[in-house]
Write a protein that holds these residues in place. Sequence first.
Motif, PDB file in Angstrom:
ATOM      1  N   ARG A 105      58.908 -80.086 -36.020  1.00  0.00           N
ATOM      2  CA  ARG A 105      59.378 -80.433 -37.357  1.00  0.00           C
ATOM      3  C   ARG A 105      60.812 -79.947 -37.546  1.00  0.00           C
ATOM      4  N   LEU A 106      61.732 -80.893 -37.472  1.00  0.00           N
ATOM      5  CA  LEU A 106      63.154 -80.581 -37.610  1.00  0.00           C
ATOM      6  C   LEU A 106      63.714 -81.311 -38.829  1.00  0.00           C
ATOM      7  N   THR A 107      64.996 -81.143 -39.080  1.00  0.00           N
ATOM      8  CA  THR A 107      65.666 -81.853 -40.159  1.00  0.00           C
ATOM      9  C   THR A 107      66.966 -82.457 -39.649  1.00  0.00           C
ATOM     10  N   ALA A 108      67.449 -83.447 -40.363  1.00  0.00           N
ATOM     11  CA  ALA A 108      68.731 -84.083 -40.047  1.00  0.00           C
ATOM     12  C   ALA A 108      69.536 -84.206 -41.330  1.00  0.00           C
ATOM     13  N   ARG A 109      70.816 -83.933 -41.227  1.00  0.00           N
ATOM     14  CA  ARG A 109      71.701 -84.073 -42.386  1.00  0.00           C
ATOM     15  C   ARG A 109      72.778 -85.103 -42.091  1.00  0.00           C
ATOM     16  N   ALA A 110      73.014 -85.948 -43.092  1.00  0.00           N
ATOM     17  CA  ALA A 110      74.157 -86.850 -43.072  1.00  0.00           C
ATOM     18  C   ALA A 110      75.024 -86.510 -44.279  1.00  0.00           C
ATOM     19  N   TRP A 111      76.297 -86.854 -44.197  1.00  0.00           N
ATOM     20  CA  TRP A 111      77.204 -86.725 -45.333  1.00  0.00           C
ATOM     21  C   TRP A 111      77.503 -88.117 -45.869  1.00  0.00           C
ATOM     22  N   GLY A 112      77.299 -88.292 -47.169  1.00  0.00           N
ATOM     23  CA  GLY A 112      77.588 -89.560 -47.811  1.00  0.00           C
ATOM     24  C   GLY A 112      78.841 -89.461 -48.659  1.00  0.00           C
ATOM     25  N   VAL A 113      79.673 -90.499 -48.627  1.00  0.00           N
ATOM     26  CA  VAL A 113      80.901 -90.535 -49.416  1.00  0.00           C
ATOM     27  C   VAL A 113      80.960 -91.864 -50.164  1.00  0.00           C
ATOM     28  N   ARG A 114      81.510 -91.833 -51.356  1.00  0.00           N
ATOM     29  CA  ARG A 114      81.676 -93.076 -52.132  1.00  0.00           C
ATOM     30  C   ARG A 114      82.968 -93.013 -52.916  1.00  0.00           C
ATOM     31  N   GLY A 115      83.491 -94.201 -53.221  1.00  0.00           N
ATOM     32  CA  GLY A 115      84.693 -94.299 -54.035  1.00  0.00           C
ATOM     33  C   GLY A 115      84.750 -95.678 -54.657  1.00  0.00           C
ATOM     34  N   THR A 116      85.613 -95.836 -55.652  1.00  0.00           N
ATOM     35  CA  THR A 116      85.722 -97.092 -56.384  1.00  0.00           C
ATOM     36  C   THR A 116      87.089 -97.722 -56.142  1.00  0.00           C
ATOM     37  N   ALA A 117      87.081 -99.028 -55.924  1.00  0.00           N
ATOM     38  CA  ALA A 117      88.339 -99.753 -55.717  1.00  0.00           C
ATOM     39  C   ALA A 117      89.123 -99.836 -57.019  1.00  0.00           C
ATOM     40  N   ARG A 118      90.427 -99.685 -56.930  1.00  0.00           N
ATOM     41  CA  ARG A 118      91.279 -99.728 -58.121  1.00  0.00           C
ATOM     42  C   ARG A 118      91.561-101.174 -58.528  1.00  0.00           C
ATOM     43  N   GLY A 156      84.864-102.345 -57.421  1.00  0.00           N
ATOM     44  CA  GLY A 156      83.739-102.357 -56.498  1.00  0.00           C
ATOM     45  C   GLY A 156      83.572-101.022 -55.796  1.00  0.00           C
ATOM     46  N   GLU A 157      82.389-100.845 -55.186  1.00  0.00           N
ATOM     47  CA  GLU A 157      82.053 -99.593 -54.516  1.00  0.00           C
ATOM     48  C   GLU A 157      82.338 -99.668 -53.016  1.00  0.00           C
ATOM     49  N   VAL A 158      82.860 -98.578 -52.469  1.00  0.00           N
ATOM     50  CA  VAL A 158      83.011 -98.411 -51.030  1.00  0.00           C
ATOM     51  C   VAL A 158      82.320 -97.100 -50.672  1.00  0.00           C
ATOM     52  N   ALA A 159      81.317 -97.155 -49.806  1.00  0.00           N
ATOM     53  CA  ALA A 159      80.526 -95.960 -49.519  1.00  0.00           C
ATOM     54  C   ALA A 159      80.081 -95.953 -48.064  1.00  0.00           C
ATOM     55  N   ALA A 160      79.859 -94.750 -47.551  1.00  0.00           N
ATOM     56  CA  ALA A 160      79.452 -94.616 -46.145  1.00  0.00           C
ATOM     57  C   ALA A 160      78.718 -93.302 -45.961  1.00  0.00           C
ATOM     58  N   LEU A 193      91.213 -95.232 -52.801  1.00  0.00           N
ATOM     59  CA  LEU A 193      90.000 -95.358 -53.606  1.00  0.00           C
ATOM     60  C   LEU A 193      89.957 -94.255 -54.659  1.00  0.00           C
ATOM     61  N   ALA A 194      89.333 -94.555 -55.782  1.00  0.00           N
ATOM     62  CA  ALA A 194      89.280 -93.627 -56.902  1.00  0.00           C
ATOM     63  C   ALA A 194      87.879 -93.031 -57.040  1.00  0.00           C
ATOM     64  N   GLU A 195      87.764 -91.976 -57.857  1.00  0.00           N
ATOM     65  CA  GLU A 195      86.476 -91.350 -58.177  1.00  0.00           C
ATOM     66  C   GLU A 195      85.690 -91.031 -56.902  1.00  0.00           C
ATOM     67  N   VAL A 196      86.367 -90.446 -55.937  1.00  0.00           N
ATOM     68  CA  VAL A 196      85.749 -90.159 -54.640  1.00  0.00           C
ATOM     69  C   VAL A 196      84.816 -88.944 -54.757  1.00  0.00           C
ATOM     70  N   SER A 197      83.624 -89.081 -54.213  1.00  0.00           N
ATOM     71  CA  SER A 197      82.672 -87.972 -54.194  1.00  0.00           C
ATOM     72  C   SER A 197      81.943 -87.955 -52.857  1.00  0.00           C
ATOM     73  N   VAL A 198      81.504 -86.757 -52.462  1.00  0.00           N
ATOM     74  CA  VAL A 198      80.805 -86.568 -51.184  1.00  0.00           C
ATOM     75  C   VAL A 198      79.556 -85.746 -51.450  1.00  0.00           C
TER      76      VAL A 198
END
Length: 263
Positions: A250-263, A131-135, A187-192
């Motif tokens: 007119r401004l911008t906003a940045r978020a950082w997203g992370v995800r990984g897979t349960a083993r 399964g996926e875990v992401a934030a 968690l595996a296959e972690v990417s940001v």
Amino acid sequence: MAHPVWADGDAYEAYVGRWSRLVAADFVRGLGVPPGRHWLDVGCGTGALTSTVLVEANPARVTGIDPSAGFIAQARARVEDARAGFHVGDARALPIPDRTVDVVVSGLTLNFVPEPARAVAEFARVVRPAGEVAAYVWDYAEGMAMMRHFWAAATQLDPASAARDEANRGTVAGPDALRELWVDAGLAEVSVRPVDVPTVFADFADYWRPFLGGQGSAPSYVTSLGEPEREALRDLLAARLPIEPDGSIRLTARAWGVRGTAR
């Protein structure tokens, strides 16, 4: 009257909730989860991410958990889809059995959890194998222009206010910290990746008004000021913000997203 940091759903929506919905759409689409899955939204707030999952991912069910009873009430009122359910709960001790959900997501929450590593360990506990875990979290240090302009003006007038700036609080708002949390949770296959969205204010009043709501660090600072100090801060911001000829900002906003897979 003092305001809880996050309790008033309407004030939160006016301040950052409206922008979080833009991030949520990009985030959910990027996950590419097949339909018919059971999602858990930890720190669901007023239901922005839950609503997006319902629209974009065609889930079987979405369970939203948040420690704020005020936010849960707002979410229940706003999200009428029968596939969604909302409950008061703590990210560090989720009221969910082991390995029972397909996807765990969390939007703009980990910054405010006292023990983020414990929360991510809970995410990993409740998700099924593969399964996926992401934030995602706001990039307070560099990416949230609306807040960077605010704190630059506030600290010019009151250097002590820098202690309230989220960028100075050692939060998990950066890519390296997020990656480390996911890896340490097993968690595996972690990417940001970054998620950038426009934050366009109709005029200065549209920018300034949400800072009067008392929700969040900057608004709570504004409500702590006397009227002369508040007016000085407002005037300095009005002079320094990049206001377009039509009055918009007119401004911008940045978020950082992370995800990984349960083993």
